[in-house]
Design a protein around this motif. Structure first.
Motif, PDB file in Angstrom:
ATOM      1  N   ASP A  97       0.863  -1.181   0.000  1.00  0.00           N
ATOM      2  CA  ASP A  97       0.000   0.000   0.000  1.00  0.00           C
ATOM      3  C   ASP A  97       0.901   1.233   0.000  1.00  0.00           C
ATOM      4  OD1 ASP A  97      -1.825   2.014   0.325  1.00  0.00           O
ATOM      5  OD2 ASP A  97      -2.656   1.294   2.222  1.00  0.00           O
ATOM      6  N   THR A  98       1.223   1.725  -1.186  1.00  0.00           N
ATOM      7  CA  THR A  98       2.186   2.819  -1.303  1.00  0.00           C
ATOM      8  C   THR A  98       1.656   4.151  -0.774  1.00  0.00           C
ATOM      9  OG1 THR A  98       1.448   3.206  -3.583  1.00  0.00           O
ATOM     10  CG2 THR A  98       3.365   1.772  -3.259  1.00  0.00           C
ATOM     11  N   SER A  99       0.348   4.245  -0.543  1.00  0.00           N
ATOM     12  CA  SER A  99      -0.191   5.502  -0.002  1.00  0.00           C
ATOM     13  C   SER A  99       0.333   5.761   1.407  1.00  0.00           C
ATOM     14  CB  SER A  99      -1.722   5.465   0.007  1.00  0.00           C
ATOM     15  OG  SER A  99      -2.194   4.503   0.952  1.00  0.00           O
ATOM     16  N   LEU A 100       0.783   4.708   2.078  1.00  0.00           N
ATOM     17  CA  LEU A 100       1.287   4.853   3.442  1.00  0.00           C
ATOM     18  C   LEU A 100       2.597   5.628   3.507  1.00  0.00           C
ATOM     19  CD1 LEU A 100       0.596   1.253   4.847  1.00  0.00           C
ATOM     20  CD2 LEU A 100      -0.756   3.332   5.200  1.00  0.00           C
ATOM     21  N   ILE A 101       3.268   5.781   2.373  1.00  0.00           N
ATOM     22  CA  ILE A 101       4.548   6.483   2.377  1.00  0.00           C
ATOM     23  C   ILE A 101       4.383   7.945   2.776  1.00  0.00           C
ATOM     24  CG2 ILE A 101       4.518   7.252  -0.036  1.00  0.00           C
ATOM     25  CD1 ILE A 101       7.488   6.500  -0.182  1.00  0.00           C
TER      26      ILE A 101
ATOM     27  N   ASN B 186       2.699   8.916   5.246  1.00  0.00           N
ATOM     28  CA  ASN B 186       2.626   8.928   6.713  1.00  0.00           C
ATOM     29  C   ASN B 186       3.866   8.228   7.232  1.00  0.00           C
ATOM     30  OD1 ASN B 186       2.130   8.202   9.441  1.00  0.00           O
ATOM     31  ND2 ASN B 186      -0.087   8.347   9.127  1.00  0.00           N
ATOM     32  N   SER B 187       4.841   8.976   7.711  1.00  0.00           N
ATOM     33  CA  SER B 187       6.130   8.396   8.091  1.00  0.00           C
ATOM     34  C   SER B 187       5.980   7.341   9.181  1.00  0.00           C
ATOM     35  CB  SER B 187       7.090   9.488   8.556  1.00  0.00           C
ATOM     36  OG  SER B 187       6.577  10.184   9.677  1.00  0.00           O
ATOM     37  N   THR B 188       5.078   7.562  10.121  1.00  0.00           N
ATOM     38  CA  THR B 188       4.877   6.610  11.204  1.00  0.00           C
ATOM     39  C   THR B 188       4.343   5.280  10.664  1.00  0.00           C
ATOM     40  OG1 THR B 188       4.441   8.380  12.798  1.00  0.00           O
ATOM     41  CG2 THR B 188       3.723   6.147  13.396  1.00  0.00           C
ATOM     42  N   ALA B 189       3.334   5.370   9.796  1.00  0.00           N
ATOM     43  CA  ALA B 189       2.746   4.162   9.213  1.00  0.00           C
ATOM     44  C   ALA B 189       3.746   3.441   8.323  1.00  0.00           C
ATOM     45  CB  ALA B 189       1.494   4.534   8.417  1.00  0.00           C
ATOM     46  N   TRP B 190       4.549   4.213   7.600  1.00  0.00           N
ATOM     47  CA  TRP B 190       5.532   3.617   6.688  1.00  0.00           C
ATOM     48  C   TRP B 190       6.596   2.848   7.473  1.00  0.00           C
ATOM     49  CZ3 TRP B 190       4.858   2.486   1.929  1.00  0.00           C
ATOM     50  CH2 TRP B 190       5.913   2.265   1.055  1.00  0.00           C
ATOM     51  N   GLU B 191       7.022   3.413   8.597  1.00  0.00           N
ATOM     52  CA  GLU B 191       8.025   2.744   9.433  1.00  0.00           C
ATOM     53  C   GLU B 191       7.452   1.496  10.077  1.00  0.00           C
ATOM     54  OE1 GLU B 191       9.360   5.753  12.102  1.00  0.00           O
ATOM     55  OE2 GLU B 191      10.369   6.910  10.514  1.00  0.00           O
ATOM     56  N   GLU B 192       6.189   1.564  10.493  1.00  0.00           N
ATOM     57  CA  GLU B 192       5.560   0.390  11.077  1.00  0.00           C
ATOM     58  C   GLU B 192       5.446  -0.737  10.041  1.00  0.00           C
ATOM     59  OE1 GLU B 192       1.864   1.720  12.622  1.00  0.00           O
ATOM     60  OE2 GLU B 192       2.722   2.629  14.416  1.00  0.00           O
ATOM     61  N   LEU B 193       5.143  -0.369   8.805  1.00  0.00           N
ATOM     62  CA  LEU B 193       5.043  -1.350   7.735  1.00  0.00           C
ATOM     63  C   LEU B 193       6.392  -2.020   7.470  1.00  0.00           C
ATOM     64  CD1 LEU B 193       3.447  -2.683   5.420  1.00  0.00           C
ATOM     65  CD2 LEU B 193       4.109  -0.732   3.991  1.00  0.00           C
ATOM     66  N   SER B 194       7.462  -1.217   7.506  1.00  0.00           N
ATOM     67  CA  SER B 194       8.786  -1.765   7.214  1.00  0.00           C
ATOM     68  C   SER B 194       9.248  -2.715   8.309  1.00  0.00           C
ATOM     69  CB  SER B 194       9.805  -0.638   7.055  1.00  0.00           C
ATOM     70  OG  SER B 194      10.036   0.022   8.280  1.00  0.00           O
TER      71      SER B 194
END
Length: 208
Positions: free
Chosen positions: A194-198, A200-208
């Motif tokens: 879900d590239t839209s999460l990029i 949101n830095s917090t969501a992107w880090e949680e995804l990684s």
């Protein structure tokens, strides 16, 4: 490793790349906090002056946050690995052979990106306020040399990967290993990300 060997092969077989690599290395001085001394004619005096002004404030900020850095400060990076592994010159060299989980446990509250800043020329901590969209665009543009002719323009290659088959197009030489690396992390197009999460830095880090 394979990455280092690939870079050395490119250096030997395609010598025009040498000038570009050295130019990028000079640009990396600004980001990694190295001395403002250009070591190749690809660097001009104007760039050196800009580096000198900007690196000072960057280095002060990094030291305050205990960010990793190269020692001595004049070090550009480990040229024997094409600056892909700066352990030999890094302030936190003792942590390079530990798991990241262990390192973070030993340094609670420290940003791991900050801690391993400058561990390679492309690992550059820019501060706590992260803009992953801008960082991604900057990374893509920096890696797209004049050899790039467009998506899927390079030869198709196939890999045997963990019992399965993976294919990609080598549009640039580093795609040979970087595409497989990204695939192993689940960060390629078509892997359900879900590239839209990029945004949101917090969501992107949680995804990684």
């Amino acid at each position: 490793g394979y990455r280092t060997a690939s870079y050395l092969q490119i250096w030997r077989k395609r010598k025009p790349l040498a000038a570009r690599i050295m130019f990028r290395a000079c640009l990396a001085l600004l980001l990694l906090g190295g001395a403002a001394e250009c070591v190749h004619e690809a660097c001009d005096e104007g760039l050196a002056g800009s580096v000198n002004l900007l690196q000072t404030s960057l280095r002060k900020k990094q030291r305050t946050e205990e960010c990793g850095h190269l020692e001595p400060d004049s070090a550009l990076g480990d040229v024997l690995t094409m600056m892909n592994n700066n352990q030999r010159l890094h302030s936190h060299k003792e942590d390079f052979n530990k798991s990241i989980v262990q390192v973070m446990r030993e340094h609670p509250g420290v940003d791991g990106y900050c801690w391993f800043n400058a561990s390679a020329m492309y690992i550059v901590y820019t501060g706590p306020d992260k803009d992953y969209v801008a960082e991604a665009l900057s990374g893509v543009r920096a890696l797209r040399t004049p050899d790039y002719k467009g998506m899927n323009s390079g030869p198709e290659v196939f890999y045997k990967w963990e019992g399965g088959n993976v294919s990609t197009h080598v549009d640039l030489s580093h795609y040979v290993y970087d595409d497989l690396y990204a695939y192993s992390l689940g960060f390629l197009q078509g892997q359900g990300l879900d590239t839209s999460l990029i945004h949101n830095s917090t969501a992107w880090e949680e995804l990684s």
